[in-house]
Structures are given as C-alpha cells and as structure tokens.
Motif scaffolding. Structure first.
Motif, PDB file in Angstrom:
ATOM      1  N   ALA A  58      -0.088  -0.959 -15.026  1.00  0.00           N
ATOM      2  CA  ALA A  58       1.009  -0.436 -14.206  1.00  0.00           C
ATOM      3  C   ALA A  58       0.712   0.988 -13.742  1.00  0.00           C
ATOM      4  CB  ALA A  58       2.313  -0.479 -14.997  1.00  0.00           C
ATOM      5  N   LEU A  59       0.186   1.811 -14.644  1.00  0.00           N
ATOM      6  CA  LEU A  59      -0.171   3.189 -14.271  1.00  0.00           C
ATOM      7  C   LEU A  59      -1.256   3.203 -13.201  1.00  0.00           C
ATOM      8  CD1 LEU A  59      -0.248   4.840 -17.816  1.00  0.00           C
ATOM      9  CD2 LEU A  59       1.423   5.294 -16.019  1.00  0.00           C
ATOM     10  N   THR A  60      -2.182   2.280 -13.321  1.00  0.00           N
ATOM     11  CA  THR A  60      -3.252   2.192 -12.339  1.00  0.00           C
ATOM     12  C   THR A  60      -2.707   1.782 -10.975  1.00  0.00           C
ATOM     13  OG1 THR A  60      -4.837   1.596 -14.080  1.00  0.00           O
ATOM     14  CG2 THR A  60      -5.448   1.086 -11.797  1.00  0.00           C
ATOM     15  N   LYS A  61      -1.847   0.778 -10.971  1.00  0.00           N
ATOM     16  CA  LYS A  61      -1.280   0.296  -9.714  1.00  0.00           C
ATOM     17  C   LYS A  61      -0.423   1.365  -9.046  1.00  0.00           C
ATOM     18  CE  LYS A  61       0.998  -3.729  -7.682  1.00  0.00           C
ATOM     19  NZ  LYS A  61       1.529  -5.108  -7.937  1.00  0.00           N
ATOM     20  N   ALA A  62       0.278   2.165  -9.854  1.00  0.00           N
ATOM     21  CA  ALA A  62       1.139   3.228  -9.319  1.00  0.00           C
ATOM     22  C   ALA A  62       0.357   4.507  -9.034  1.00  0.00           C
ATOM     23  CB  ALA A  62       2.278   3.518 -10.288  1.00  0.00           C
ATOM     24  N   GLU A  63      -0.932   4.499  -9.328  1.00  0.00           N
ATOM     25  CA  GLU A  63      -1.797   5.660  -9.096  1.00  0.00           C
ATOM     26  C   GLU A  63      -1.307   6.895  -9.846  1.00  0.00           C
ATOM     27  OE1 GLU A  63      -2.318   6.198  -4.891  1.00  0.00           O
ATOM     28  OE2 GLU A  63      -3.046   4.161  -4.571  1.00  0.00           O
ATOM     29  N   LEU A  64      -0.936   6.679 -11.115  1.00  0.00           N
ATOM     30  CA  LEU A  64      -0.451   7.779 -11.951  1.00  0.00           C
ATOM     31  C   LEU A  64      -1.426   8.148 -13.060  1.00  0.00           C
ATOM     32  CD1 LEU A  64       3.323   6.789 -12.333  1.00  0.00           C
ATOM     33  CD2 LEU A  64       2.367   8.629 -10.932  1.00  0.00           C
ATOM     34  N   VAL A  65      -2.567   7.449 -13.141  1.00  0.00           N
ATOM     35  CA  VAL A  65      -3.523   7.720 -14.208  1.00  0.00           C
ATOM     36  C   VAL A  65      -4.015   9.159 -14.139  1.00  0.00           C
ATOM     37  CG1 VAL A  65      -5.804   7.168 -15.135  1.00  0.00           C
ATOM     38  CG2 VAL A  65      -4.240   5.322 -14.461  1.00  0.00           C
ATOM     39  N   THR A  96       5.599  -3.345  -6.237  1.00  0.00           N
ATOM     40  CA  THR A  96       4.775  -2.465  -5.429  1.00  0.00           C
ATOM     41  C   THR A  96       4.593  -1.121  -6.116  1.00  0.00           C
ATOM     42  OG1 THR A  96       6.660  -1.525  -4.251  1.00  0.00           O
ATOM     43  CG2 THR A  96       5.683  -3.541  -3.336  1.00  0.00           C
ATOM     44  N   LYS A  97       3.702  -0.311  -5.573  1.00  0.00           N
ATOM     45  CA  LYS A  97       3.524   1.047  -6.083  1.00  0.00           C
ATOM     46  C   LYS A  97       4.833   1.819  -6.024  1.00  0.00           C
ATOM     47  CE  LYS A  97       1.353   5.446  -4.925  1.00  0.00           C
ATOM     48  NZ  LYS A  97       0.450   6.174  -3.989  1.00  0.00           N
ATOM     49  N   ASP A  98       5.561   1.683  -4.917  1.00  0.00           N
ATOM     50  CA  ASP A  98       6.824   2.406  -4.758  1.00  0.00           C
ATOM     51  C   ASP A  98       7.875   1.939  -5.762  1.00  0.00           C
ATOM     52  OD1 ASP A  98       5.785   3.901  -2.712  1.00  0.00           O
ATOM     53  OD2 ASP A  98       6.637   2.679  -1.105  1.00  0.00           O
ATOM     54  N   ALA A  99       7.815   0.680  -6.164  1.00  0.00           N
ATOM     55  CA  ALA A  99       8.773   0.168  -7.148  1.00  0.00           C
ATOM     56  C   ALA A  99       8.402   0.617  -8.557  1.00  0.00           C
ATOM     57  CB  ALA A  99       8.837  -1.346  -7.076  1.00  0.00           C
ATOM     58  N   LEU A 100       7.102   0.645  -8.853  1.00  0.00           N
ATOM     59  CA  LEU A 100       6.651   1.012 -10.196  1.00  0.00           C
ATOM     60  C   LEU A 100       6.771   2.507 -10.482  1.00  0.00           C
ATOM     61  CD1 LEU A 100       3.425  -1.143 -10.654  1.00  0.00           C
ATOM     62  CD2 LEU A 100       5.452  -1.177 -12.122  1.00  0.00           C
ATOM     63  N   THR A 101       6.546   3.327  -9.471  1.00  0.00           N
ATOM     64  CA  THR A 101       6.471   4.774  -9.701  1.00  0.00           C
ATOM     65  C   THR A 101       7.719   5.356 -10.354  1.00  0.00           C
ATOM     66  OG1 THR A 101       4.872   5.068  -7.922  1.00  0.00           O
ATOM     67  CG2 THR A 101       6.123   7.011  -8.593  1.00  0.00           C
ATOM     68  N   PRO A 102       8.943   5.107  -9.829  1.00  0.00           N
ATOM     69  CA  PRO A 102      10.113   5.702 -10.496  1.00  0.00           C
ATOM     70  C   PRO A 102      10.344   5.153 -11.902  1.00  0.00           C
ATOM     71  CG  PRO A 102      10.789   4.184  -8.758  1.00  0.00           C
ATOM     72  CD  PRO A 102       9.322   4.371  -8.623  1.00  0.00           C
TER      73      PRO A 102
END
Length: 315
Positions: A58-65, A96-102
């Motif tokens: 999930a962190l990878t998909k949201a580009e938060l790593v 999506t990335k936008d859904a996972l990020t928050p």
C-alpha cells in the motif's frame, strides 16, 4: 522525545483518571514472535517482516515509501495483514493512489512517541484532515474506540512502530448524514426536523465533536406506546421534543473504550445528565427512563461519534 498532543474531548473531567493507566497490557499479544529493535528505517523494517506485506504494498502504491525513509522522526500505527482483512480490504487493486494516501497518512504522527508517552485524547496525524482519538484503559490503548494496539515500541532509526489490529479509515460522513443514510433512524430524523432548529444546528457543529446516542425506530415505537408521536409533535410540546433529543447528545467524543474510565454523571446538551453501566454490556442510563443498551458502538463521523441504543432516554 515528543509526546502526543491531546485536545480535551469533554468539558467535564471525564478523563482525569485515564492518565494513570500503563500500556503494559498492549504487549500481551503475539509474544510468541517478539519483534526486535532494528536500526533500519520504517519501510525497511516493515519490508523485512512478512506480517506487513500488505502495508508495504500500500505504501508503495501510494508513493509514500520515500517519505517514511526520511529523517522524521515518525510514529507509525502499522496495520498487519490481518488488520487489512478485518477492515474488508482484501485487495489493493480497487484502491487508487488518491484513495490510499489519506488512509495511510492517518496512521502516521510526527515525532517519536513511545508507549510510556501515550495519553488519552485527540491526536493530530500527518493527514491534516483526520485526527484520531486514543482511549487508554486497563485493557490497553485503542484508536477510534475499536482499533487495538497489539504490539508497541518497535524501534527504527527514524521513529517507532506500534502494531494495530485494524485499519484507520477517515470518516466521510457527518452525524446528520449517517442518520439520514440509515433506515433504522427514520423516526429520529423526522423528529429532529420537527424540533427546534437548535437540534439540527447542534448536530452539524464541529468544535471538539459530539457523542450521539441514537435510538432506533423500534426504540421510538416503544416510546410511542406511552407518549404518542402526535404528542411530541404538538406545537405546545416543541420544547419537550427538543429537550428529549438534546438529552441524547453529549459534548465531546466519548468512545466505548472510554467508558471504563468514566465515573459519575455526564452532562448532556440539554444540561441534563446521564450515567453509564458496564455490567452485562454497555448501557447509558437516563434520569427517569432507566438503562438503554448500546447495541452498536463507535460509528465515527466527521464531527463526532454515534452509539446506537435500543431505548429512548427521557430527561
């Protein structure tokens, strides 16, 4: 070391006793596979532990790593794989990335906060649109009334990880929207619309949030046997109806996991008081109507929390 910044959730002193508890009971789970402190950063430690494979994906998909590889320090409430399943997230594909990020940002706090520093109250996350709410009682620490911290103080080079058993999902609906969207509350909604506008105004307020004890349609039908709906709707009784409805509202967010620490009466929005009884299941007790069972708890709204009850409280 930075501690949690807390914001009072009640104007009364409900939580004065809460700060005396320790977090030792949170370490009882998963003792058969203790997690050793590591010198690596948060993503590296998570990647090395199979129980966090979904979180890492999930962190990878949201580009938060890369963010969590930073200096920090950060405190991360880390859902394990089972937590994602409990939350109904069996696949990341639809998100999506936008859904996972928050969602993911709601699990991160700025600063390194060890278990001993945890206090009950409101906590600011790096998701500026979503505070989380900690309840600390004899059974451990809970987030938003139902997510338990099951392992604490996993040391990393840029902060600390605490493992949790569910996923923190930011609320998207207000108290009013939750009631309007549930067919179990059609009677409640109709009475709120008929009452003084002060009731609707109160339920849409923000501030420190509200706790609403929401009677179901069945609870109101039982009340109508002794107090007909027509009586409540009569113009001459508008003040009574308003008082009854505001008697179900408590300023501040009170989760079911806060209740073990609440002693004595709690002031309601109509300046009445209710008490709580935890014997045989959680109950809220009105001054004249007796105990009402809390049949569903901790429904989180953007401006408060809802507990469903099976009996109308009468002031």
């Amino acid at each position: 070391m930075k501690t949690f910044t807390t914001v009072p959730r009640l104007k009364t002193c409900l939580f004065a006793a809460m700060l005396a508890f320790t977090l030792s009971s949170c370490n009882d789970d998963d003792d058969d596979q203790p997690m050793e402190p590591a010198a690596s950063n948060i993503p590296a430690v998570a990647s090395a532990d199979p129980q966090f494979s979904t979180l890492v994906a999930a962190l990878t998909k949201a580009e938060l790593v890369s963010t969590l590889q930073g200096t920090g320090p950060f405190t991360v409430f880390a859902p394990n794989n089972a937590a994602f399943t409990t939350a109904g997230i069996t696949s990341l594909d639809p998100l999506t990335k936008d859904a996972l990020t928050p969602i993911l940002r709601s699990h991160v706090i700025s600063g390194s906060v060890k278990a001993a520093d945890v206090k009950s109250g409101t906590v600011k996350t790096v998701n500026t649109n979503n505070d989380i709410y900690l309840s600390k009682n004899a059974d451990g620490v809970f987030i938003n009334g139902k997510i338990k911290v099951i392992k604490t103080d996993v040391a990393v080079s840029n902060g600390v990880i605490h493992v949790i058993d569910n996923v923190i999902v930011p609320p998207t609906q207000s108290l009013v929207q939750i009631a309007q969207g549930d067919t179990n509350f059609t009677e409640l909604v109709s009475l709120v619309l008929a009452a003084d506008p002060a009731v609707a105004t109160a339920l849409t307020s923000a501030g420190d949030g509200l706790t609403v004890f929401a009677p179901t349609n069945a609870a109101f039908r039982e009340l109508y046997k002794t107090t007909p709906k027509a009586t409540l709707l009569a113009a001459a009784n508008r003040a009574l109806l308003t008082s009854v409805l505001l008697y179900h509202v408590v300023p501040g967010r009170v989760f079911s996991t806060d209740l073990p620490n609440v002693s004595g009466p709690v002031t309601t929005a109509n300046t009445g008081t209710v008490t709580f009884d935890l014997a045989g299941g959680a109950k809220v007790v009105g001054k004249t109507s007796g105990a009402s069972n809390i049949t569903a708890a901790n429904i989180l709204a953007t401006n408060g929390v809802v507990h469903v009850i099976d009996k109308v409280l009468m002031p």
